[in-house]
Design a protein around this motif. Structure first.
Motif, PDB file in Angstrom:
ATOM      1  N   GLN A 157       0.844  -1.185   0.000  1.00 43.58           N
ATOM      2  CA  GLN A 157       0.000   0.000   0.000  1.00 43.58           C
ATOM      3  C   GLN A 157       0.889   1.249   0.000  1.00 43.58           C
ATOM      4  O   GLN A 157       2.067   1.190   0.336  1.00 43.58           O
ATOM      5  CB  GLN A 157      -0.886   0.023   1.257  1.00 43.58           C
ATOM      6  CG  GLN A 157      -1.782  -1.203   1.405  1.00 43.58           C
ATOM      7  CD  GLN A 157      -2.861  -1.276   0.346  1.00 43.58           C
ATOM      8  OE1 GLN A 157      -3.540  -0.289   0.090  1.00 43.58           O
ATOM      9  NE2 GLN A 157      -3.026  -2.443  -0.262  1.00 43.58           N
ATOM     10  N   GLU A 176      -5.077   3.420  -4.922  1.00 44.51           N
ATOM     11  CA  GLU A 176      -5.024   2.549  -3.747  1.00 44.51           C
ATOM     12  C   GLU A 176      -3.679   1.866  -3.575  1.00 44.51           C
ATOM     13  O   GLU A 176      -3.120   1.843  -2.478  1.00 44.51           O
ATOM     14  CB  GLU A 176      -6.147   1.503  -3.831  1.00 44.51           C
ATOM     15  CG  GLU A 176      -7.543   2.120  -3.772  1.00 44.51           C
ATOM     16  CD  GLU A 176      -8.637   1.094  -3.933  1.00 44.51           C
ATOM     17  OE1 GLU A 176      -8.318  -0.102  -4.121  1.00 44.51           O
ATOM     18  OE2 GLU A 176      -9.828   1.477  -3.884  1.00 44.51           O
ATOM     19  N   THR A 177      -3.179   1.294  -4.652  1.00 42.36           N
ATOM     20  CA  THR A 177      -1.911   0.575  -4.544  1.00 42.36           C
ATOM     21  C   THR A 177      -0.899   1.150  -5.537  1.00 42.36           C
ATOM     22  O   THR A 177      -1.256   1.509  -6.663  1.00 42.36           O
ATOM     23  CB  THR A 177      -2.093  -0.927  -4.839  1.00 42.36           C
ATOM     24  OG1 THR A 177      -2.714  -1.076  -6.126  1.00 42.36           O
ATOM     25  CG2 THR A 177      -2.958  -1.582  -3.785  1.00 42.36           C
ATOM     26  N   THR A 201       6.735   1.516  -6.484  1.00 42.14           N
ATOM     27  CA  THR A 201       7.214   0.667  -5.388  1.00 42.14           C
ATOM     28  C   THR A 201       8.738   0.621  -5.344  1.00 42.14           C
ATOM     29  O   THR A 201       9.350   0.671  -4.272  1.00 42.14           O
ATOM     30  CB  THR A 201       6.654  -0.765  -5.552  1.00 42.14           C
ATOM     31  OG1 THR A 201       5.228  -0.700  -5.582  1.00 42.14           O
ATOM     32  CG2 THR A 201       7.088  -1.645  -4.399  1.00 42.14           C
TER      33      THR A 201
END
Length: 411
Positions: free
Chosen positions: A2, A22-23, A29
């Motif tokens: 998340q 949301e992600t 990442t």
């Protein structure tokens, strides 16, 4: 993972949530923790992977603690250099959205428009500056921009920047900024000249690669139509009437081709606008906004628009002319099928463009499915038309009878 797992503060997380995200994507990442660790980065990522947020979010996080300076006291501490005006505007929109619950200020500067309003905004003070290379150097030369406080320098779409001849400008901008800065270089492809640039200006960079080698955007259904060059207009109309619906981006190679297709579609009742190099900056912005606001559902463009324009929910891309550079095909169809959505691309190939298809298929390591069921088929084995210039019937170095007859002789 998340967004809250990426060590972003609550003000930035609130803005991300307001956008409906949301992600984080793969590039986010991998990149965000490295930027927060103040590492130099060279990142290879396709369009549509969320790379703007990958550098915008951690930049806002790093600048957040120093945001309370008075507006007049603000210094430019993050600089994002972008190759095109459209991409620069898009990046600025993202920074504005992500910083809405902070006191951080950003602005964008670019050529092709009045310089005075841009000077006025800079005088008021900003934390983050997004700029195209030419206008940035113009304003620096006029002592309207102070880059002495830059902590982070982002070079976005580095391959396009170098293709457009900005290599010397980029190097100059890098030299003007403090030596101690953090540099983030993003590029859709990694040709040798981008690698050489990175090696010359980055300090022990971390590498982020989320682009599968020689791969087109996922989620794009590709179709190839072999059609005679003089039948492309008819094929385009046929598909718009029967097959392709929704918001459509059409690419043509030349400005003349864009205008010709735009006029034809308007005569047939379609809501169309266009972007090309001969349009004023305001004209280009108006066309893009009309498309985004659903006032028109078809936008015709030269490749100036093939990168960096984030148009959500684009249904289809039409390659009216096949690009002669295979990477351009990938960038074009990357406008659709973004962020997990399904899109479609339709490519019109005349006989003299078949070699381009071959190089594109070699690059993407795949075969583009051929659609044969349409009213204007071209035999895939058809050879390109060869135009032979008719020469004179006279022998070389011999004058024609008419020339001899008109010649006034002195004897």
């Amino acid at each position: 993972m998340q967004f809250k797992d990426l060590q972003l503060n609550k003000h930035i997380l609130k803005a991300i949530s307001a956008k409906g995200y949301e992600t984080p994507t793969a590039v986010q990442t991998q990149t965000i923790p490295l930027v927060l660790a103040k590492k130099d980065i060279i990142a290879s990522a396709q369009t549509g992977t969320g790379k703007t947020a990958a550098f915008a979010l951690p930049i806002l996080q790093l600048l957040f603690d120093k945001q309370d300076a008075s507006k007049k006291g603000k210094k430019i501490r993050a600089l994002v250099v972008s190759p095109t005006r459209e991409l620069a505007l898009q990046i600025e929109e993202n920074f504005t959205d992500y910083s809405k619950f902070t006191n951080l200020r950003s602005t964008v500067i670019f050529g092709g428009t009045s310089i005075e309003p841009q000077k006025d905004i800079l005088k008021k003070g900003v934390d983050i500056l997004i700029a195209t290379p030419g206008r940035l150097l113009d304003l620096h030369k006029q002592d309207c921009i102070n880059l002495d406080y830059i902590e982070m320098l982002v070079l976005d779409e580095a391959d396009l920047m170098l293709d457009m001849g900005f290599i010397d400008d980029v190097k100059k901008i890098e030299r003007i900024c403090p030596k101690s800065k953090q540099i983030l270089l993003f590029s859709a492809t990694m040709p040798q000249k981008v690698v050489e640039l990175a090696n010359s200006i980055l300090n022990n960079p971390e590498t982020v690669n989320v682009t599968p080698k020689q791969s087109t955007a996922q989620g794009v259904n590709q179709k190839l139509y072999y059609v005679g060059k003089n039948k492309k207009m008819e094929l385009c109309l046929h598909l718009l009437r029967n097959t392709i619906k929704g918001d459509i981006l059409i690419f043509r190679r030349t400005k003349f081709g864009v205008e010709k297709l735009e006029n034809m579609l308007k005569k047939n009742g379609y809501n169309v606008d266009s972007i090309h190099g001969d349009k004023t900056q305001k004209g280009r912005e108006d066309a893009l906004n009309s498309f985004k606001d659903k006032k028109v559902n078809i936008l015709i463009a030269t490749d100036v628009a093939s990168r960096g324009i984030d148009i959500s929910n684009l249904d289809a891309v039409i390659n009216f002319d096949i690009p002669n550079v295979p990477e351009t095909y990938v960038h074009r169809i990357g406008r659709t099928g973004r962020a997990g959505n399904i899109g479609a691309s339709f490519s019109f190939c005349a006989a003299d463009e078949k070699t381009y298809i071959k190089t594109i298929e070699e690059l993407i390591n795949d075969t583009i499915p051929v659609e044969t069921e349409h009213p204007y088929p071209l035999d895939p084995k058809a050879k390109p038309e060869v135009y032979i210039k008719k020469g004179s019937s006279n022998k070389k170095n011999r004058k024609s009878a008419g020339s001899k007859k008109n010649k006034k002789r002195w004897y």
